[in-house]
Motif scaffolding. Sequence first.
Motif, short mmCIF file in Angstrom:
data_model
loop_
_atom_site.label_atom_id
_atom_site.label_comp_id
_atom_site.label_asym_id
_atom_site.label_seq_id
_atom_site.Cartn_x
_atom_site.Cartn_y
_atom_site.Cartn_z
N ASP A 111 -7.29 -39.30 -68.82
CA ASP A 111 -8.70 -38.96 -68.57
C ASP A 111 -9.40 -39.85 -67.56
OD1 ASP A 111 -8.93 -36.76 -70.42
OD2 ASP A 111 -8.79 -38.23 -72.03
N ARG A 170 -11.58 -34.00 -64.68
CA ARG A 170 -12.14 -32.87 -65.41
C ARG A 170 -13.40 -32.35 -64.74
NH1 ARG A 170 -11.90 -34.16 -71.89
NH2 ARG A 170 -9.70 -34.76 -72.01
N ARG A 171 -13.63 -31.06 -64.89
CA ARG A 171 -14.87 -30.46 -64.41
C ARG A 171 -15.96 -30.63 -65.46
NH1 ARG A 171 -14.67 -29.61 -58.96
NH2 ARG A 171 -12.60 -28.89 -58.38
N THR A 183 -17.28 -33.84 -60.96
CA THR A 183 -16.49 -34.55 -61.95
C THR A 183 -17.24 -34.75 -63.25
OG1 THR A 183 -15.43 -35.77 -60.14
CG2 THR A 183 -15.17 -36.67 -62.35
N HIS A 184 -16.52 -34.54 -64.36
CA HIS A 184 -17.06 -34.91 -65.67
C HIS A 184 -16.75 -36.39 -65.87
CE1 HIS A 184 -18.66 -34.41 -69.58
NE2 HIS A 184 -17.53 -34.29 -70.25
#
Length: 438
Positions: free
Chosen positions: A96, A143-144, A332-333
Amino acid sequence: MTVSLPSAAPVAAGSGRSSVDAERWPDVARLPRARTLRTAIARRVVEHALARLPLRIRHSGAYGAVPVPRSAAGEDRSPTLTQHDPAAFHRRVGADGLIGFGESYMAGEWDSDDLVGVLTALAAHVDDLVPAPLRRLRGAWVRRRPAQDRNTLDGARDNIQRHYDLSNDLFALFLDPSLSYSSAVFDTLPATPRDFTAAQHRKIDRLLDLAGVGPRTRLLEIGTGWGELAIRAASRGADVLSITLSEEQRALARHRIADVGLTRQATVELCDYRQIEGRFDAVVSVEMIEAVGAEYWPAYFTALRRLLAPGGSVALQAITMPHERMLDTARTHTWISKYIFPGGLIPSPDALAQESAAAGLRITHDTGYGAHYAETLRLWRKRFLQQSEAVAALGFDHVFCRMWELYLAYSEAGFRAHYLDVRQLRLVSADPATEDSR
């Protein structure tokens, strides 16, 4: 309820992830699914990147051990990053990225004798941490942002309440007595706690001066906070409408305004900026645009222009970041968007200029105070850590305390590394026919 330990102390030895409330913190309590190749790549990339930074890396040898103290004079005095569980640290980062980096801290898997120093070194070299070939694969790696975090009318209210409605008592533990949750402007640096409230008033007064707020000014404040700006504006004789999406903030702001006898001059309403009608001589908004989201910046600036009476002025205080970094962050998340400010995005100076111009506004004043925000955050973090037992007494567990310590340190590091800035801007109508001569 577990009480947070002082800064640089890990979660109690032997407790680790087993002490984390899995229902409240599911992604902290459990490790992500093992991906051997990805974890191996992450380990090599992270170890290579950290080796090039002005940091010392320690492995504690036992989960939960206290980090090694700083060296004596004449030796390496670089900040130390101590990994209590290197395998978990690299597994999270491999799965992540920076979200995993933050969750690893929340889980107590790493610590530092100088958290701001470590994060400042990382922020100052953020563009060099990942090799260029891997940077091109960023889209496959990160991640989106979740669709549910979009700042629709309902989404914006939910996003604001997830942060600002945590507890008025929590914010009161670490903010200065004015309850100002934005950068102060100090007379001198470094700052001291006794200067804090005066510095917050200096910030507010500069914004009110930029907007030309005085007797009988019709003022709209977008983003109430806990009411200090509305009180100071009303004390000047202005008629103030302040709007917020936080029920907790509205309740306390109204109470504070009533306490000083200014309820006729200042009104606080639960309302979205897109729903306000009327015209105002001045509009002030302090560090609220960061919560708007890039998708809604056109609506935000269009609302500012629509609500501004002829000859009026807008005064904004906004955190900013460089444009290319903003574009990367927008896609980006991040750890911040997941845990601290869902739906938010810090704009760039270019974005502010472009979006305001497209809405028919012109920037006539622009001053930066980045070093002052670093000091503001340092004072907040110091007090937050000093109040750890009081924070726990409010019902916040040790994971929350570590999360907020990291949030405050991460933000301070961004300003110390000049990755972030904070600016005060004055905007007027771009139409000369409606612009005054100030």
